[in-house]
Enzyme design. Sequence first.
Site, mmCIF file in Angstrom:
data_model
loop_
_atom_site.group_PDB
_atom_site.id
_atom_site.type_symbol
_atom_site.label_atom_id
_atom_site.label_comp_id
_atom_site.label_asym_id
_atom_site.label_seq_id
_atom_site.Cartn_x
_atom_site.Cartn_y
_atom_site.Cartn_z
ATOM 1 N N GLU A 231 -3.729 3.863 1.652
ATOM 2 C CA GLU A 231 -4.089 4.113 3.041
ATOM 3 C C GLU A 231 -4.163 5.629 3.236
ATOM 4 O O GLU A 231 -3.142 6.319 3.201
ATOM 5 C CB GLU A 231 -3.064 3.513 3.999
ATOM 6 N N HIS B 64 0.824 -1.200 0.000
ATOM 7 C CA HIS B 64 0.000 0.000 0.000
ATOM 8 C C HIS B 64 0.860 1.253 0.000
ATOM 9 O O HIS B 64 2.057 1.213 0.274
ATOM 10 C CB HIS B 64 -0.977 0.021 1.185
ATOM 11 N N HIS C 243 2.506 11.013 -9.176
ATOM 12 C CA HIS C 243 1.100 10.634 -9.306
ATOM 13 C C HIS C 243 0.917 9.162 -8.971
ATOM 14 O O HIS C 243 1.882 8.404 -8.850
ATOM 15 C CB HIS C 243 0.597 10.899 -10.733
ATOM 16 N N GLU D 28 -2.990 9.381 -12.994
ATOM 17 C CA GLU D 28 -2.951 9.115 -14.429
ATOM 18 C C GLU D 28 -3.913 7.969 -14.707
ATOM 19 O O GLU D 28 -3.880 6.941 -14.009
ATOM 20 C CB GLU D 28 -1.542 8.733 -14.874
#
Length: 277
Positions: free
Chosen positions: A79, A28, A97, A145
């Site tokens: 998270e 994550h 990004h 994106e």
Amino acid sequence: MAESAAAAVAPSAELLEFPKKDKRRMLHAVYRVGDLDRTIQFYTEGLGMKLLRKRDIPDEKYSNAFLGFGPEDSHFVVELTYNYGVTSYDIGTGFGHFAIATEDVYKLVENVRAKGGSVTREPGPVKGGKSVIAFVKDPDGYMFELIQRGPTPEPLCQVMLRVGDLDRAIKFYEKALGMKVLRTIDRPEYKYTLAMMGYADEDKTTVLELTYNYGVTEYTKGNAYAQIAIGTDDVYKSAEEVGGGKITRQPGPLPGINTKITSFLDPDGWKTVSFLL
């Protein structure tokens, strides 16, 4: 004497073999938002993610939520952290990004727009290529994106970070995290080079996109994006492998629970936390 010293610091054969056998995967990304419910609503209704779990920790004055396109034990997730009373953060210049793969970029962009998202690049082919992409911005200013692809087991497919020395960064992630270079792209007309790194092919997993902009050796980190988490079979051996980086938490169990972690910074100051799978 010199030979003895060299032998003392040389990695063992077991440690050299460890990255090849370790079943690592990206778990994550952690970052901070100014309104947790607002972001959850945008990610679920606008981007199509699922809310996997949410918790409130009033003693420590924060709440967080995990979202993604599948269960945490098999998918990369985000998270989100909300600190009581903090409504905005500085994303800095280093974070780039996240990316989402979708079978219909045009449809997803219209959905994002309908849910109040900001479209910063309209969908269409990349210049000089066939890939169809778009860029959108979430309510806190994080960029996503959107990439048109066929069906994939992992729609949340990229985390892009900017680095000051691409070769140095590649070597670090190969050695410290056992990642492989999947491809590199040099775009002299736009004055940047990037490397896609990960544990499997780009259409099957989440990858780390490292970007070097010609002549730029440092970036600001801000206080919004926090870290990525990587799963490992052994946090102690993972910590031993961190050469060229800085250990920020020695490997061991978290207080009160049995989960074992270690954390470290890469040469550009980006933080990674390794969790025992």
